[in-house]
Scaffold this motif. Structure first.
Motif, PDB file in Angstrom:
ATOM      1  N   PRO A  33       0.809  -1.222   0.000  1.00  0.00           N
ATOM      2  CA  PRO A  33       0.000   0.000   0.000  1.00  0.00           C
ATOM      3  C   PRO A  33       0.836   1.263   0.000  1.00  0.00           C
ATOM      4  O   PRO A  33       0.383   2.304  -0.495  1.00  0.00           O
ATOM      5  N   GLN A  34       2.068   1.214   0.527  1.00  0.00           N
ATOM      6  CA  GLN A  34       2.902   2.412   0.508  1.00  0.00           C
ATOM      7  C   GLN A  34       3.308   2.785  -0.916  1.00  0.00           C
ATOM      8  O   GLN A  34       3.487   3.965  -1.237  1.00  0.00           O
ATOM      9  N   VAL A  35       3.424   1.794  -1.798  1.00  0.00           N
ATOM     10  CA  VAL A  35       3.705   2.074  -3.208  1.00  0.00           C
ATOM     11  C   VAL A  35       2.497   2.732  -3.859  1.00  0.00           C
ATOM     12  O   VAL A  35       2.607   3.708  -4.609  1.00  0.00           O
ATOM     13  N   LEU A  36       1.316   2.201  -3.583  1.00  0.00           N
ATOM     14  CA  LEU A  36       0.093   2.764  -4.145  1.00  0.00           C
ATOM     15  C   LEU A  36      -0.150   4.171  -3.622  1.00  0.00           C
ATOM     16  O   LEU A  36      -0.612   5.053  -4.356  1.00  0.00           O
ATOM     17  N   ALA A  37       0.148   4.404  -2.345  1.00  0.00           N
ATOM     18  CA  ALA A  37      -0.014   5.750  -1.786  1.00  0.00           C
ATOM     19  C   ALA A  37       0.899   6.739  -2.481  1.00  0.00           C
ATOM     20  O   ALA A  37       0.503   7.865  -2.803  1.00  0.00           O
ATOM     21  N   ALA A  38       2.146   6.341  -2.725  1.00  0.00           N
ATOM     22  CA  ALA A  38       3.079   7.210  -3.437  1.00  0.00           C
ATOM     23  C   ALA A  38       2.591   7.488  -4.846  1.00  0.00           C
ATOM     24  O   ALA A  38       2.709   8.612  -5.360  1.00  0.00           O
ATOM     25  N   ALA A  39       2.001   6.490  -5.497  1.00  0.00           N
ATOM     26  CA  ALA A  39       1.471   6.687  -6.846  1.00  0.00           C
ATOM     27  C   ALA A  39       0.311   7.668  -6.848  1.00  0.00           C
ATOM     28  O   ALA A  39       0.167   8.488  -7.764  1.00  0.00           O
ATOM     29  N   VAL A  40      -0.542   7.597  -5.814  1.00  0.00           N
ATOM     30  CA  VAL A  40      -1.661   8.542  -5.705  1.00  0.00           C
ATOM     31  C   VAL A  40      -1.145   9.971  -5.579  1.00  0.00           C
ATOM     32  O   VAL A  40      -1.662  10.899  -6.206  1.00  0.00           O
ATOM     33  N   VAL A  41      -0.109  10.161  -4.756  1.00  0.00           N
ATOM     34  CA  VAL A  41       0.471  11.500  -4.585  1.00  0.00           C
ATOM     35  C   VAL A  41       1.049  11.999  -5.901  1.00  0.00           C
ATOM     36  O   VAL A  41       0.835  13.146  -6.307  1.00  0.00           O
ATOM     37  N   LEU A  42       1.778  11.148  -6.602  1.00  0.00           N
ATOM     38  CA  LEU A  42       2.373  11.553  -7.869  1.00  0.00           C
ATOM     39  C   LEU A  42       1.312  11.861  -8.922  1.00  0.00           C
ATOM     40  O   LEU A  42       1.451  12.799  -9.705  1.00  0.00           O
ATOM     41  N   GLN A  43       0.239  11.080  -8.937  1.00  0.00           N
ATOM     42  CA  GLN A  43      -0.829  11.345  -9.898  1.00  0.00           C
ATOM     43  C   GLN A  43      -1.460  12.701  -9.648  1.00  0.00           C
ATOM     44  O   GLN A  43      -1.753  13.456 -10.578  1.00  0.00           O
ATOM     45  N   THR A  44      -1.648  13.048  -8.364  1.00  0.00           N
ATOM     46  CA  THR A  44      -2.228  14.338  -8.028  1.00  0.00           C
ATOM     47  C   THR A  44      -1.303  15.480  -8.457  1.00  0.00           C
ATOM     48  O   THR A  44      -1.755  16.500  -9.005  1.00  0.00           O
ATOM     49  N   LEU A  45      -0.013  15.304  -8.219  1.00  0.00           N
ATOM     50  CA  LEU A  45       0.947  16.351  -8.573  1.00  0.00           C
ATOM     51  C   LEU A  45       1.076  16.520 -10.083  1.00  0.00           C
ATOM     52  O   LEU A  45       1.170  17.639 -10.590  1.00  0.00           O
ATOM     53  N   LYS A  46       1.075  15.413 -10.814  1.00  0.00           N
ATOM     54  CA  LYS A  46       1.290  15.466 -12.263  1.00  0.00           C
ATOM     55  C   LYS A  46       0.003  15.643 -13.047  1.00  0.00           C
ATOM     56  O   LYS A  46       0.032  16.012 -14.213  1.00  0.00           O
ATOM     57  N   GLY A  47      -1.150  15.361 -12.403  1.00  0.00           N
ATOM     58  CA  GLY A  47      -2.426  15.511 -13.094  1.00  0.00           C
ATOM     59  C   GLY A  47      -2.614  14.551 -14.244  1.00  0.00           C
ATOM     60  O   GLY A  47      -3.294  14.879 -15.226  1.00  0.00           O
ATOM     61  N   PRO A  93     -10.094   8.460   6.594  1.00  0.00           N
ATOM     62  CA  PRO A  93     -10.018   8.603   5.138  1.00  0.00           C
ATOM     63  C   PRO A  93      -8.967   9.596   4.656  1.00  0.00           C
ATOM     64  O   PRO A  93      -8.559   9.539   3.495  1.00  0.00           O
ATOM     65  N   ASN A  94      -8.516  10.524   5.518  1.00  0.00           N
ATOM     66  CA  ASN A  94      -7.583  11.570   5.080  1.00  0.00           C
ATOM     67  C   ASN A  94      -6.128  11.261   5.429  1.00  0.00           C
ATOM     68  O   ASN A  94      -5.299  12.166   5.491  1.00  0.00           O
ATOM     69  N   ARG A  95      -5.798  10.015   5.637  1.00  0.00           N
ATOM     70  CA  ARG A  95      -4.460   9.676   6.133  1.00  0.00           C
ATOM     71  C   ARG A  95      -3.348  10.093   5.160  1.00  0.00           C
ATOM     72  O   ARG A  95      -2.284  10.555   5.587  1.00  0.00           O
ATOM     73  N   ILE A  96      -3.570   9.934   3.858  1.00  0.00           N
ATOM     74  CA  ILE A  96      -2.531  10.306   2.896  1.00  0.00           C
ATOM     75  C   ILE A  96      -2.374  11.826   2.850  1.00  0.00           C
ATOM     76  O   ILE A  96      -1.249  12.347   2.847  1.00  0.00           O
ATOM     77  N   PHE A  97      -3.486  12.549   2.853  1.00  0.00           N
ATOM     78  CA  PHE A  97      -3.436  14.010   2.857  1.00  0.00           C
ATOM     79  C   PHE A  97      -2.704  14.517   4.097  1.00  0.00           C
ATOM     80  O   PHE A  97      -1.891  15.448   4.021  1.00  0.00           O
ATOM     81  N   GLU A  98      -2.967  13.910   5.237  1.00  0.00           N
ATOM     82  CA  GLU A  98      -2.326  14.352   6.475  1.00  0.00           C
ATOM     83  C   GLU A  98      -0.826  14.034   6.477  1.00  0.00           C
ATOM     84  O   GLU A  98      -0.022  14.821   6.985  1.00  0.00           O
ATOM     85  N   ALA A  99      -0.444  12.906   5.889  1.00  0.00           N
ATOM     86  CA  ALA A  99       0.983  12.573   5.807  1.00  0.00           C
ATOM     87  C   ALA A  99       1.729  13.571   4.930  1.00  0.00           C
ATOM     88  O   ALA A  99       2.832  14.027   5.258  1.00  0.00           O
ATOM     89  N   VAL A 100       1.111  13.940   3.813  1.00  0.00           N
ATOM     90  CA  VAL A 100       1.723  14.953   2.949  1.00  0.00           C
ATOM     91  C   VAL A 100       1.770  16.299   3.675  1.00  0.00           C
ATOM     92  O   VAL A 100       2.737  17.061   3.551  1.00  0.00           O
ATOM     93  N   LEU A 275      -0.765  24.612  -3.070  1.00  0.00           N
ATOM     94  CA  LEU A 275      -0.885  23.527  -2.099  1.00  0.00           C
ATOM     95  C   LEU A 275      -2.225  23.601  -1.368  1.00  0.00           C
ATOM     96  O   LEU A 275      -2.653  24.672  -0.952  1.00  0.00           O
ATOM     97  N   PHE A 276      -2.854  22.450  -1.202  1.00  0.00           N
ATOM     98  CA  PHE A 276      -4.108  22.374  -0.461  1.00  0.00           C
ATOM     99  C   PHE A 276      -3.786  22.358   1.030  1.00  0.00           C
ATOM    100  O   PHE A 276      -3.011  21.518   1.496  1.00  0.00           O
ATOM    101  N   THR A 277      -4.400  23.261   1.765  1.00  0.00           N
ATOM    102  CA  THR A 277      -4.174  23.292   3.215  1.00  0.00           C
ATOM    103  C   THR A 277      -5.286  22.591   3.984  1.00  0.00           C
ATOM    104  O   THR A 277      -5.109  22.247   5.145  1.00  0.00           O
TER     105      THR A 277
END
Length: 330
Positions: A33-47, A93-100, A275-277
């Motif tokens: 899941p840590q790989v998938l989480a990183a992919a989600v972050v990259l997808q958001t950044l790259k659009g 549900p916001n765990r990835i957003f909070e980690a970033v 950046l989303f706050t």
């Protein structure tokens, strides 16, 4: 950012962070899941699209075996779709957003930046809108299926429809009076079923089924004046549930003529960095989910006075009063 996630992925997204999302005994998801989480972050950044992030970003951040080519497939796009559903349905549900957010705070990139832009967007829901008859029958079936003792009560007291029959009741659907009588009868069945349930502790699934049926039984029909509660008249609730498949989905009116079904995403953004706050996902209708009502929540974590930009939806009197008390300048 690609290199940062490849190097620090295990620290930013440790495996135990996602343990509750995989309750199976072996806890061995096909892709960490840590790989998938990183992919989600990259997808958001790259659009980029899901297939693109799986083919490119996923390979770069996976680091599973040496010699992997840039365009080799890291994982199937469906994995990312299923992964997004897991945190969305979890208690956090916001765990990835909070980690970033922790990384943003550690870098100090927002230090001294005192402007925030507020906005909202409608997110379409793929679930089909259901009519009152379909919703009531589905909710009664759910109670019968999940609540102990409901089967016997339904067999004795619920007569408007055969709830073991997967089809709709056989009536003249083009007859408005026949449809109204059917709705009244289904509401009566719902009330009888709820009233006959024994007092007992319920698990989460059963409790949700009972709560949904109680809500549906009253959202489109209300008892007529002077009645005993068993006859009713049509009344459309302003915040009505539109589907038992996704009870949180609502009719959303962005304008008087344009209607969508789904949710509203509310965001606070630092305009210079993008950046989303703060983020919030809410049903698309209802006073408690209006932009002006969510504004205070989006700015609750601000530790210093900020200047806020937003459209007319945020200009209500109560919203402005709350902002002035917080030291926020609209």
């Amino acid at each position: 950012m690609f290199a940062f996630l490849a190097e620090h992925r295990q620290v930013l997204f440790p495996a135990e962070m996602f343990a509750d999302m995989y309750p199976s005994r072996n806890r061995r998801p096909s892709m960490p899941p840590q790989v998938l989480a990183a992919a989600v972050v990259l997808q958001t950044l790259k659009g980029c699209r899901t297939s693109t992030v799986c083919r490119r970003c996923g390979v770069i951040c996976a680091g599973r075996r040496p010699g992997l080519g840039l365009y080799d497939t890291a994982f199937d796009p469906s994995l990312l779709t299923y992964f997004r559903r897991r945190p969305a349905r979890s208690r956090h549900p916001n765990r990835i957003f909070e980690a970033v957010g922790e990384v943003i705070a550690a870098t100090g990139v927002l230090a001294g930046r005192q402007r925030r832009a507020l906005g909202s967007a409608v997110l379409d829901d793929g679930v089909a809108t259901q009519d009152t008859v379909t919703q009531l029958i589905a909710a009664i079936r759910r109670v019968i299926r999940h609540v102990p003792g409901a089967v016997q009560i339904a067999a004795e007291d619920c007569t408007a429809h055969d709830y073991a029959d997967p089809g709709k009741p056989r009536i003249a659907w083009d007859d408005e009076q026949a449809r109204a009588l059917l709705v009244d009868a289904l509401v009566t069945d719902a009330i009888r079923l709820l009233a006959g349930l024994p007092a007992q502790p319920l698990d989460e699934q059963a409790a949700n089924a009972v709560g949904l049926l109680a809500l549906l039984a009253g959202q489109d029909v209300e008892p007529a004046d002077g009645s005993d509660g068993r006859d009713g008249r049509r009344r459309i609730a302003p915040d009505r549930v539109i589907s038992t498949v996704d009870p949180e989905s609502r009719h959303v009116h962005k304008t008087r003529t344009h209607r969508q079904d789904g949710f509203k995403a509310h965001v606070a953004v630092e305009p210079e960095t993008g950046l989303f706050t703060a983020v919030a996902l809410r049903p698309g209708s209802g006073a408690a989910h209006h932009e002006a009502a969510l504004a205070a929540e989006l700015l609750a974590e601000e530790t210093s006075p900020v200047e806020v930009f937003g459209d007319a939806a945020y200009s209500s009197g109560p919203c402005r009063r709350r902002w002035w008390k917080q030291g926020i300048v609209p």
